[in-house]
Scaffold this motif. Sequence first.
Motif: not given
Length: 410
Positions: A265-286
């Motif tokens: 899945v990660k191999k496919r993702m390297t083509v699909q995106t440079i990364g998802y919304d980390k601001i929202n990820q950090l908000r959720h984790a915090a």
Amino acid sequence: MADRITELRERYDYYKSLNLSLNMARGKPGADQLALSDGIIDPALIEGFRSEDGTEIRNYGVLDGITECKRLYSEILQVKPENIIVFGNASLTVMYDYIAQCMIFGSGDKPWSQQGKIKFLCPVPGYDRHFSILEHFGIEMINIPTDSEGPDMDLVDEYIKDPSVKGLICVPMYANPTGITFSERVIERFASIKPAANDFRVIWDNAYCVHHLSDDCDKFYNIFEYAEKYGTQDHFIEVASTSKITYPGAGIAVMAASDKNIESVKKRMTVQTIGYDKINQLRHAAFLKNRDGVTAHMKKHAALIKPKFDAVIKALSDSFSDDGDFSWTEPKGGYFISLNVPEGCAKRTVELCKEAGVTLTGAGATFPYKNDPFDSNIRIAPTFPSLDELKLATEILCVCAEIAKLEKNN
Ligand SMILES: Cc1ncc(COP(=O)(O)O)c(C=O)c1O
């Protein structure tokens, strides 16, 4: 009986005269539930814009999710953080993409799209949007009946002898729409599956795995722990999201899978995106912090929605507890109650409700191709309306269902 139907029709006409507009169709959190998470937009949660390993969360990078989020979901799903990928909003997109990937590139064999007619097993009643994804890709769907322990695993074992059966899609805990949780016996049967197709995948949609309605809750079983005993881990793709924990429109979704599947899945993702919304990820984790934080947060949801589930179940019991033609589930978690009306009466019940201003999920929607072979199942989503609205809507539903039954018997 003539008296009863006259009485019911009078009540029905009264409800119609109220010009109501009530909706029990979709599993959406109520406004009070959304407000429970408003702390998530506190700027202090993302102060400094760095995740714990120093990653600048506003910039490109980190394909598979920030450390904090992986840890959070590794605690929830009980798998190693390396076996988690954190995405953007919506696990449905994750499921769609995974199936698209299998269709186009395959999952250990030729692409599914090059293997002729392929099929998926669908425990029923089930989640309409799962079925829409499969239908969209032209994958033939086969109904698998479920009982209070989960899908009929003898039937599953029979079907998976056919190599064109490529997968099964299910909600193992507090299922949509029945609210049932697979028993340990069923989990063990899943873990020990021996499909003829080596590219067979079970989409294990754990959307409701933390959504208990009270302390008297169902047990969470980690499918990967069981699958390890049989070496079947590669057959399982687990997904979950915070849609019904924080905000359905602005949450995070995750996948848990075997080392091999995560890598592909990660191999496919390297083509699909440079990364998802980390601001929202950090908000959720915090905001959610850890498993205990999620448990505490879900208790607040339960305090708001348990009375709604109780109200629906009380209304159904008051109306139908002496009538064996009706049955319903009494879930210990999740978002839905599943009502079975007498055979041939679901469509008519939903239609009568609609005319009286009560919108329900379309009859048939809980089956592949929107085709409930018994025209009997109705999904009730109690969370969105207010308690008073819900009580009235359920009262109307009970009247409509009884009218439909008497009409049919007439
Ligand atoms: C079983 C199940 N899976 C997935 C979803 C949607 O989740 P998401 O918002 O993460 O796409 C729902 C929403 O109702 C659901 O009931």
